[in-house]
Design a protein around this motif. Structure first.
Motif, PDB file in Angstrom:
ATOM      1  N   TYR A  69      -7.928  -0.347   0.300  1.00 15.12           N
ATOM      2  CA  TYR A  69      -7.308   0.649   1.177  1.00 15.12           C
ATOM      3  C   TYR A  69      -7.009   0.036   2.535  1.00 15.12           C
ATOM      4  CZ  TYR A  69      -6.829   5.662   0.256  1.00 15.12           C
ATOM      5  OH  TYR A  69      -6.353   6.896  -0.100  1.00 15.12           O
ATOM      6  N   TYR A  87       0.845  -1.180   0.000  1.00 20.35           N
ATOM      7  CA  TYR A  87       0.000   0.000   0.000  1.00 20.35           C
ATOM      8  C   TYR A  87       0.888   1.239   0.000  1.00 20.35           C
ATOM      9  CZ  TYR A  87      -3.584  -3.348   1.287  1.00 20.35           C
ATOM     10  OH  TYR A  87      -4.437  -4.425   1.293  1.00 20.35           O
ATOM     11  N   LYS A  91      -3.803   0.263  -2.369  1.00 17.90           N
ATOM     12  CA  LYS A  91      -3.061  -0.864  -2.903  1.00 17.90           C
ATOM     13  C   LYS A  91      -2.341  -0.451  -4.180  1.00 17.90           C
ATOM     14  CE  LYS A  91      -3.837  -5.543  -4.659  1.00 17.90           C
ATOM     15  NZ  LYS A  91      -4.871  -6.540  -4.956  1.00 17.90           N
ATOM     16  N   CYS A 128      -8.415  -2.654   6.931  1.00 15.97           N
ATOM     17  CA  CYS A 128      -8.275  -2.779   5.480  1.00 15.97           C
ATOM     18  C   CYS A 128      -9.645  -3.111   4.900  1.00 15.97           C
ATOM     19  CB  CYS A 128      -7.294  -3.893   5.104  1.00 15.97           C
ATOM     20  SG  CYS A 128      -5.565  -3.497   5.401  1.00 15.97           S
TER      21      CYS A 128
END
Length: 190
Positions: free
Chosen positions: A151, A25, A188, A141
């Motif tokens: 995310y 990420y 991501k 997440c």
């Protein structure tokens, strides 16, 4: 026959999760900040922040492993006062001309169950590198509700002694103990 089919299905599921790839990420510049807090002459706790924090966090949920590589632009320090911003960027404290960045690097993410609870790594500040543990106080997440992207977000904190990073001016009157708090969100990477 039914039990053999179930065993084969569970084995396949187990293999696919065991070989799941780590996911990286990249930080969201609008929602990633590092704050620091210290006691000022016994009067109050002062809180300031760095406005420019970049980096990546990699998580392998199946293996319960992860890493982080975070860079802080020390010239982005924001105390709420232009005069004090200049003072804290000087040689007695951050020395931003010589050390324009600080960093945190970790390859040791600690999990409790399915969630990471800490990152053990190295904080480099003003050219001094010390081991620190960031305790993760919040972690999530999921799909971002606005963009639909994958995310992750977290909050983490640690305590350091500023004298150990060659920033001991006015100690102990201005507190030596500094709490560092990081709020991080990232999408991501493809």
């Amino acid at each position: 026959m039914k039990s053999k089919l179930l065993i084969a299905l569970f084995a396949t599921i187990g293999l696919s999760s065991a070989f799941a790839a780590p996911v990286t990420y990249a930080t969201d510049a609008n929602h990633t900040f590092a704050q620091f807090e210290y006691n000022h002459l016994g009067f109050s706790k002062q809180t300031s922040r760095f406005n420019a924090v970049t980096g990546t966090v990699t998580i392998d949920q199946a293996a319960k492993k992860g890493s982080a590589d975070i860079t802080i632009d020390t010239k982005s320090v924001d105390t709420g006062s232009a005069l004090f911003n200049n003072h804290i960027q000087g040689e007695d404290f951050l020395s931003t001309t010589q050390f324009p960045t600080a960093s945190f690097q970790s390859s040791d993410m600690i999990f409790k169950g399915d969630k990471p609870v800490a990152l053990k790594g190295v904080l480099t500040l003003k050219g001094v590198s010390k081991p620190v543990t960031l305790n993760i106080t919040n972690f999530e997440c999921k799909k971002h509700p606005m963009s639909g992207a994958d995310y992750c977000g977290a909050n983490a904190e640690t305590k350091v002694k500023r004298t150990e990073f060659n920033m001991g001016k006015y100690a102990p009157n201005v507190g030596d103990d500094v709490t560092i708090m990081i709020a991080i969100e990232g999408s991501k990477k493809d």
